[in-house]
Design a protein around this motif. Structure first.
Motif, mmCIF file in Angstrom:
data_model
loop_
_atom_site.group_PDB
_atom_site.id
_atom_site.type_symbol
_atom_site.label_atom_id
_atom_site.label_comp_id
_atom_site.label_asym_id
_atom_site.label_seq_id
_atom_site.Cartn_x
_atom_site.Cartn_y
_atom_site.Cartn_z
ATOM 1 N N GLY A 64 1.140 -1.036 0.675
ATOM 2 C CA GLY A 64 0.267 0.518 0.240
ATOM 3 C C GLY A 64 0.942 1.230 0.001
ATOM 4 O O GLY A 64 1.883 1.182 -0.433
ATOM 5 N N THR A 65 0.116 2.493 0.965
ATOM 6 C CA THR A 65 1.152 3.788 0.625
ATOM 7 C C THR A 65 0.934 3.974 2.124
ATOM 8 O O THR A 65 0.329 3.061 3.111
ATOM 9 N N ASN A 66 1.435 5.193 2.226
ATOM 10 C CA ASN A 66 1.603 5.442 4.013
ATOM 11 C C ASN A 66 0.513 6.260 4.080
ATOM 12 O O ASN A 66 -0.463 6.582 2.841
ATOM 13 N N ALA A 67 0.225 5.857 5.619
ATOM 14 C CA ALA A 67 -0.938 6.396 5.945
ATOM 15 C C ALA A 67 -0.790 7.477 7.205
ATOM 16 O O ALA A 67 0.651 7.543 7.631
ATOM 17 N N THR A 68 -1.451 8.444 6.782
ATOM 18 C CA THR A 68 -1.591 9.365 8.556
ATOM 19 C C THR A 68 -2.467 9.926 8.996
ATOM 20 O O THR A 68 -3.648 9.049 8.328
ATOM 21 N N GLU B 168 -6.950 8.506 4.690
ATOM 22 C CA GLU B 168 -6.890 8.220 3.548
ATOM 23 C C GLU B 168 -8.101 7.466 3.357
ATOM 24 O O GLU B 168 -8.066 6.175 3.913
ATOM 25 N N THR B 169 -8.562 6.904 1.565
ATOM 26 C CA THR B 169 -9.672 6.160 1.420
ATOM 27 C C THR B 169 -8.606 4.607 1.347
ATOM 28 O O THR B 169 -7.445 4.358 1.179
ATOM 29 N N GLU B 170 -9.209 3.384 1.549
ATOM 30 C CA GLU B 170 -8.386 2.068 1.544
ATOM 31 C C GLU B 170 -9.180 1.504 0.934
ATOM 32 O O GLU B 170 -10.459 1.517 0.473
ATOM 33 N N TRP B 171 -8.669 0.454 0.610
ATOM 34 C CA TRP B 171 -9.532 -0.469 -0.120
ATOM 35 C C TRP B 171 -9.876 -1.817 0.041
ATOM 36 O O TRP B 171 -10.801 -2.324 -0.344
ATOM 37 N N ASN B 172 -9.737 -1.989 1.366
ATOM 38 C CA ASN B 172 -10.118 -3.076 2.342
ATOM 39 C C ASN B 172 -10.117 -2.395 3.787
ATOM 40 O O ASN B 172 -9.908 -2.498 4.407
ATOM 41 N N TYR B 173 -11.648 -2.194 3.974
ATOM 42 C CA TYR B 173 -12.227 -2.105 5.382
ATOM 43 C C TYR B 173 -12.631 -2.986 6.493
ATOM 44 O O TYR B 173 -13.082 -2.853 7.415
ATOM 45 N N SER B 174 -12.461 -3.984 5.388
ATOM 46 C CA SER B 174 -13.126 -4.921 7.159
ATOM 47 C C SER B 174 -12.408 -5.692 7.402
ATOM 48 O O SER B 174 -11.722 -6.222 8.386
#
Length: 466
Positions: A308-312, A380-386
């Motif tokens: 993924g990418t960095n999360a803030t 950030e928007t995520e591809w998987n919230y589960s």
């Protein structure tokens, strides 16, 4: 007559007059001789038959017609060789091109064989057709032939987006355009080859064609195959296919159109799959069951996926302690802070492929089943919230104590035996110290402990006067 009789014959003994005395007039005639004219001269007594050889000649014309939208595809060859066949045998050939206006006439051909049999002429293309074109040869008359070459429809592939996120979906449009003037009714096979990282989901729809075979996916070759036909010249056929993105980078997807005469045409479309944040939480407890007054340790691990990418502004909410527990301490990864009052763990920035840990120490103070919940969020928007939510459950039990007496009635100054039973109703051996306090009423005095069974004695009974 023939060579054997020197091509002459005399009819002998013929009557000269009829019965009524009229003189008979004799004539001769000849059956038709192919490729010869006949001229008969002579009188009643002698005739000469003159046969003159005249060969009947014919011309055979061939015209090539290109049905390809004035070579809009750019696939038309510069020249094509056609052959002339007489009774199935090649007798001549010609190269057709723009210079001769794609037409030619074979002149001065014998119409008949020497034996008088009619010669059957026909036309064929060298190499049995032109790659990319269908070939239909027709003749309006026995000596006028047309070679119709129709280009196989053009294939193109596009994606609804050229830049998508990891674990997203891409909708591809495979367009087959009939550039001819009539309905294209040859069979076309379309093979879509998926690279690693693009996984087939489904064929959404097929429009503008008659479908012979729906999309069939082969997992080993990673190909999807459709078979279609009957494409109108005004409305292209479109195959809508949905795939998922499961790798990062530029992914090129090839599709091949397979047509008649060994033709195939391959085009491709490339999408850029970019990484996207995926933070997750895993919460565990050191043991699924505890006793009252046990120390219970909870562990929370927050991770940011490596691809993924960095999360803030990563924040975890953990409302702790749940009812029945006392919080006694915690330990959090350096650089993060945990607020015991609010249950908010402030993590902040997380690089991709990193993880942080929070350990919470508590004491169980009440019987029951307790579930503790945690959830993590980021900017950030995520591809998987589960995987942003997790929980851990622990069952807390106490030690039931029971007291019985040896007799219900006794005499003054007699001995009475009491049995104290402490039960472990948990699912593991309890190894902590248990203190049992027995408060004796007035009139009853402690003498001694007869025995302790099924447990280790840490300290013997002592008597205290309250």
């Amino acid at each position: 007559m023939s060579d054997a009789n020197n091509w002459t014959h005399t009819f002998v003994g013929l009557p000269k007059f009829k019965d009524n005395g009229t003189e008979i007039v004799y004539r001769v005639n000849e059956t038709e001789v192919i490729n010869y004219t006949v001229n008969i001269t002579g009188d009643n007594d002698s005739f000469v038959i003159n046969n003159t050889h005249e060969i009947q000649l014919i011309n055979v014309t061939v015209v090539k017609v290109w049905n390809d939208g004035n070579n809009v595809s750019g696939k038309r060859p510069a020249n094509v060789t056609v052959v002339l066949l007489a009774d199935g045998e090649i007798v001549d050939n010609v190269t057709l091109n723009v210079a001769n206006n794609w037409t030619h006439t074979f002149v001065g051909l014998d119409k008949f064989k020497n034996n008088g049999t009619l010669i059957k002429y026909s036309i064929a293309e060298v190499n049995v057709g032109v790659p990319g074109y269908t070939t239909v040869i027709t003749n309006s008359t026995a000596y006028n032939w047309t070679v119709n070459n129709t280009y196989v429809p053009k294939v193109n592939k596009t994606a609804n987006e050229t830049k998508v996120f990891y674990h997203d979906f891409v909708l591809y449009n495979i367009t087959i355009t009939n550039i001819g003037t009539g309905i294209y009714n040859e069979t076309l096979t379309i093979v879509d080859s998926l690279p690693y990282g693009l996984d087939y989901n489904k064929t959404v729809n097929i429009t503008g064609a008659r479908v012979i075979q729906e999309g069939i996916y082969d997992n080993e070759s990673r190909t999807i195959t459709w078979i279609i036909t009957d494409i109108d010249p005004d409305v292209p056929a479109i195959i809508f296919v949905l795939v998922g993105t499961y790798d990062i980078g530029n992914l090129t997807n090839n599709v091949t159109l397979i047509g008649p005469n060994g033709f195939n045409d391959t085009v491709n479309a490339t999408v850029e799959v970019v990484p996207i944040v995926d933070v997750s939480v895993v919460k565990t407890v050191d043991n699924s069951s505890h006793f009252v007054d046990d120390i219970v340790v909870w562990t929370i691990v927050v991770s940011n996926a490596a691809n993924g990418t960095n999360a803030t502004n990563v924040v975890l909410n953990d409302t702790f302690p749940p009812a029945g527990f006392i919080l006694v301490g915690y330990n959090a990864t350096e650089g993060t802070t945990y607020d015991m009052a609010s249950g908010v763990w402030t993590i902040g920035f997380m690089g991709n492929g990193t993880s942080v840990t929070l350990t919470i120490t508590s004491v169980a103070k009440q019987n029951g089943t307790f579930t503790n919940y945690a959830n993590v969020t980021c900017n950030e928007t995520e591809w998987n919230y589960s995987n942003n939510f997790d929980n851990a459950t622990v069952v807390v039990v106490s030690f039931p104590i029971n007291k019985t007496v040896s007799v219900n009635e006794t005499y003054y100054n007699s001995n009475v035996t009491y049995n104290l039973t402490v039960s472990n109703i948990g699912n593991y051996t309890y190894t902590q110290n248990i203190t049992v306090v027995d408060v004796l009423p007035d009139g009853i005095y402690y003498l001694r402990t007869i025995g302790v069974y099924n447990a280790d004695v840490v300290a013997n009974a002592t008597q205290s006067v309250l």
